[in-house]
Scaffold this motif. Structure first.
Motif, PDB file in Angstrom:
ATOM      1  N   ALA A  83       0.855  -1.186   0.000  1.00 24.28           N
ATOM      2  CA  ALA A  83       0.000   0.000   0.000  1.00 24.28           C
ATOM      3  C   ALA A  83       0.889   1.234   0.000  1.00 24.28           C
ATOM      4  CB  ALA A  83      -0.923   0.011   1.223  1.00 24.28           C
ATOM      5  N   LEU A  84       0.660   2.107  -0.961  1.00 24.84           N
ATOM      6  CA  LEU A  84       1.448   3.334  -1.131  1.00 24.84           C
ATOM      7  C   LEU A  84       0.528   4.523  -0.909  1.00 24.84           C
ATOM      8  CD1 LEU A  84       3.362   2.223  -4.338  1.00 24.84           C
ATOM      9  CD2 LEU A  84       4.212   2.193  -1.976  1.00 24.84           C
ATOM     10  N   LEU A  85       0.790   5.278   0.149  1.00 30.31           N
ATOM     11  CA  LEU A  85      -0.090   6.364   0.568  1.00 30.31           C
ATOM     12  C   LEU A  85       0.638   7.701   0.447  1.00 30.31           C
ATOM     13  CD1 LEU A  85      -1.155   3.704   1.975  1.00 30.31           C
ATOM     14  CD2 LEU A  85      -1.957   5.176   3.831  1.00 30.31           C
ATOM     15  N   ASP A  86       0.021   8.641  -0.266  1.00 30.82           N
ATOM     16  CA  ASP A  86       0.504  10.028  -0.300  1.00 30.82           C
ATOM     17  C   ASP A  86       2.016  10.077  -0.495  1.00 30.82           C
ATOM     18  OD1 ASP A  86      -2.016  11.808   0.601  1.00 30.82           O
ATOM     19  OD2 ASP A  86      -2.038   9.880   1.613  1.00 30.82           O
ATOM     20  N   THR A  87       2.461   9.502  -1.599  1.00 30.18           N
ATOM     21  CA  THR A  87       3.885   9.353  -1.821  1.00 30.18           C
ATOM     22  C   THR A  87       4.241   9.687  -3.259  1.00 30.18           C
ATOM     23  OG1 THR A  87       5.749   7.877  -1.369  1.00 30.18           O
ATOM     24  CG2 THR A  87       3.764   6.851  -2.297  1.00 30.18           C
ATOM     25  N   ASN A  88       5.476   9.386  -3.657  1.00 30.67           N
ATOM     26  CA  ASN A  88       5.999   9.861  -4.936  1.00 30.67           C
ATOM     27  C   ASN A  88       7.016   8.844  -5.468  1.00 30.67           C
ATOM     28  OD1 ASN A  88       7.007  11.302  -7.107  1.00 30.67           O
ATOM     29  ND2 ASN A  88       7.940  12.911  -5.861  1.00 30.67           N
ATOM     30  N   PRO A  89       6.810   8.285  -6.656  1.00 32.31           N
ATOM     31  CA  PRO A  89       7.749   7.294  -7.173  1.00 32.31           C
ATOM     32  C   PRO A  89       8.970   7.898  -7.852  1.00 32.31           C
ATOM     33  CG  PRO A  89       5.979   7.581  -8.750  1.00 32.31           C
ATOM     34  CD  PRO A  89       5.656   8.466  -7.565  1.00 32.31           C
ATOM     35  N   ARG A  90       8.990   9.200  -8.036  1.00 32.60           N
ATOM     36  CA  ARG A  90      10.049   9.824  -8.817  1.00 32.60           C
ATOM     37  C   ARG A  90      11.226  10.240  -7.938  1.00 32.60           C
ATOM     38  NH1 ARG A  90       5.581  13.621 -11.658  1.00 32.60           N
ATOM     39  NH2 ARG A  90       4.922  12.215 -13.336  1.00 32.60           N
ATOM     40  N   ALA A  91      12.387  10.368  -8.552  1.00 31.99           N
ATOM     41  CA  ALA A  91      13.534  10.965  -7.874  1.00 31.99           C
ATOM     42  C   ALA A  91      13.231  12.430  -7.564  1.00 31.99           C
ATOM     43  CB  ALA A  91      14.775  10.846  -8.750  1.00 31.99           C
ATOM     44  N   GLU A  92      13.989  12.985  -6.643  1.00 29.80           N
ATOM     45  CA  GLU A  92      13.713  14.347  -6.209  1.00 29.80           C
ATOM     46  C   GLU A  92      14.110  15.378  -7.265  1.00 29.80           C
ATOM     47  OE1 GLU A  92      15.072  16.247  -2.166  1.00 29.80           O
ATOM     48  OE2 GLU A  92      13.059  15.391  -2.160  1.00 29.80           O
ATOM     49  N   LEU A  93      13.259  16.366  -7.433  1.00 26.36           N
ATOM     50  CA  LEU A  93      13.526  17.433  -8.399  1.00 26.36           C
ATOM     51  C   LEU A  93      14.669  18.319  -7.912  1.00 26.36           C
ATOM     52  CD1 LEU A  93       9.838  18.451  -9.155  1.00 26.36           C
ATOM     53  CD2 LEU A  93      11.391  17.214 -10.692  1.00 26.36           C
ATOM     54  N   PRO A  94      15.450  18.900  -8.839  1.00 26.27           N
ATOM     55  CA  PRO A  94      16.590  19.736  -8.439  1.00 26.27           C
ATOM     56  C   PRO A  94      16.212  20.885  -7.509  1.00 26.27           C
ATOM     57  CG  PRO A  94      16.719  19.212 -10.768  1.00 26.27           C
ATOM     58  CD  PRO A  94      15.396  18.702 -10.304  1.00 26.27           C
ATOM     59  N   GLU A  95      15.084  21.532  -7.772  1.00 23.79           N
ATOM     60  CA  GLU A  95      14.713  22.669  -6.927  1.00 23.79           C
ATOM     61  C   GLU A  95      14.346  22.238  -5.509  1.00 23.79           C
ATOM     62  OE1 GLU A  95      11.122  21.924  -9.751  1.00 23.79           O
ATOM     63  OE2 GLU A  95      13.318  21.809  -9.822  1.00 23.79           O
ATOM     64  N   VAL A  96      13.814  21.024  -5.371  1.00 22.55           N
ATOM     65  CA  VAL A  96      13.514  20.512  -4.030  1.00 22.55           C
ATOM     66  C   VAL A  96      14.812  20.129  -3.325  1.00 22.55           C
ATOM     67  CG1 VAL A  96      12.233  18.793  -2.710  1.00 22.55           C
ATOM     68  CG2 VAL A  96      11.270  19.714  -4.832  1.00 22.55           C
ATOM     69  N   LYS A  97      15.733  19.509  -4.063  1.00 18.94           N
ATOM     70  CA  LYS A  97      17.034  19.185  -3.491  1.00 18.94           C
ATOM     71  C   LYS A  97      17.710  20.436  -2.935  1.00 18.94           C
ATOM     72  CE  LYS A  97      18.427  15.156  -6.219  1.00 18.94           C
ATOM     73  NZ  LYS A  97      19.505  14.589  -7.054  1.00 18.94           N
ATOM     74  N   ALA A  98      17.674  21.512  -3.709  1.00 14.42           N
ATOM     75  CA  ALA A  98      18.350  22.748  -3.291  1.00 14.42           C
ATOM     76  C   ALA A  98      17.782  23.295  -1.994  1.00 14.42           C
ATOM     77  CB  ALA A  98      18.255  23.784  -4.400  1.00 14.42           C
ATOM     78  N   GLY A  99      16.489  23.105  -1.790  1.00 14.82           N
ATOM     79  CA  GLY A  99      15.874  23.618  -0.578  1.00 14.82           C
ATOM     80  C   GLY A  99      16.205  22.839   0.672  1.00 14.82           C
ATOM     81  N   ARG A 100      16.747  21.647   0.532  1.00 14.62           N
ATOM     82  CA  ARG A 100      17.005  20.822   1.708  1.00 14.62           C
ATOM     83  C   ARG A 100      18.231  21.303   2.484  1.00 14.62           C
ATOM     84  NH1 ARG A 100      13.447  16.864   2.418  1.00 14.62           N
ATOM     85  NH2 ARG A 100      12.442  15.942   0.582  1.00 14.62           N
ATOM     86  N   THR A 101      19.216  21.853   1.789  1.00 18.44           N
ATOM     87  CA  THR A 101      20.443  22.260   2.485  1.00 18.44           C
ATOM     88  C   THR A 101      20.171  23.300   3.572  1.00 18.44           C
ATOM     89  OG1 THR A 101      21.815  21.696   0.591  1.00 18.44           O
ATOM     90  CG2 THR A 101      22.746  23.229   2.196  1.00 18.44           C
ATOM     91  N   PRO A 102      19.474  24.399   3.286  1.00 19.12           N
ATOM     92  CA  PRO A 102      19.206  25.346   4.380  1.00 19.12           C
ATOM     93  C   PRO A 102      18.331  24.771   5.482  1.00 19.12           C
ATOM     94  CG  PRO A 102      18.082  26.019   2.356  1.00 19.12           C
ATOM     95  CD  PRO A 102      19.027  24.932   1.987  1.00 19.12           C
ATOM     96  N   GLN A 103      17.429  23.862   5.130  1.00 21.99           N
ATOM     97  CA  GLN A 103      16.624  23.220   6.170  1.00 21.99           C
ATOM     98  C   GLN A 103      17.499  22.382   7.098  1.00 21.99           C
ATOM     99  OE1 GLN A 103      13.670  20.958   4.063  1.00 21.99           O
ATOM    100  NE2 GLN A 103      12.286  22.704   3.827  1.00 21.99           N
TER     101      GLN A 103
END
Length: 230
Positions: A83-103
């Motif tokens: 069961a796959l709930l509220d999820t995403n099968p794709r690799a992470e988008l570049p703009e989302v990756k960039a936002g993780r560093t400051p977080q």
């Protein structure tokens, strides 16, 4: 009866699945593994499998769904249903990756609460009378897990592989479920997963956002019960 493994979303623990554990725990063994000991999805999956029953039903929400796909890729014969709930099968988008560093830097600096409050929690839920209670529970779970888990999970999500080919090979009873108002993992991604997995069931929960297990527990638990009985 087949054991049930539940994989929570980022910065959540077993409390995320409280209503489902109450409903299913009387009749079957339930396992909710820790998901913060490693900083890669592949290592997390291997760790879960090391401590898992020989065969099990597997349900994951958000990051838990991403981890469930990797577990399925590593050990397909051990997953009896998925069961796959509220999820995403794709690799992470570049703009989302960039936002993780400051977080991650903020979390390491003692500002995890602010990151959760300002950048993550606003995206979680649909509006409704129980919204604040669910948000408060999310904050409690995040603060209990702490900044080290936040960083590990952020790195694991940032560097995760695309799992669309994994889903094409799934041949067990599979539920794909999401809240209709999920802004983090919108309906179209679940329609994609439904198309990729032959014979899967797609369920969309009205009045719920990213956490239908808590926002609409009765409807979500009913859908999971049907899946467990397939």
């Amino acid at each position: 009866m087949t054991p049930l493994m539940l994989l929570p979303g980022m910065m959540c623990d077993a409390r995320l699945f409280g209503p489902q554990i109450a409903a299913f725990g009387r009749d079957r063994a339930i396992q909710v593994p820790a998901m913060g000991r490693h900083d890669s999805i592949t290592a997390l999956a291997a760790d879960v499998l090391e401590h898992a029953p020989p065969r099990f039903a597997l349900a994951g929400l958000s990051m838990g769904g991403i981890l469930a796909m990797e577990i399925t890729a590593q050990a397909p014969a051990r997953v009896e249903r998925l069961a796959l709930l509220d999820t995403n099968p794709r690799a992470e988008l570049p703009e989302v990756k960039a936002g993780r560093t400051p977080q991650m830097e903020a979390a390491r600096s003692g500002n995890l609460r602010e990151v959760m409050r300002d950048e993550m929690k606003p995206n979680y839920l649909a509006d409704g009378p129980g919204k604040q209670a669910v948000l408060d529970l999310c904050m409690d779970m995040a603060m209990d897990l702490g900044p080290e888990v936040f960083v590990n999970q952020s790195l694991a999500l940032r560097d995760r592989p695309d799992q669309q080919d994994t889903l094409r090979r799934v041949n067990v009873p599979t539920l794909v479920l999401c809240g209709r108002e999920d802004r983090l993992c919108p309906v179209e991604r679940h329609e994609l997963m439904h198309r990729l997995i032959p014979g899967s069931t797609l369920t969309i929960i009205d009045g719920a956002g990213h956490l239908p297990v808590l926002e609409k527990p009765d409807e979500t638990t009913a859908a999971l019960a049907r899946w467990l009985e397939e």
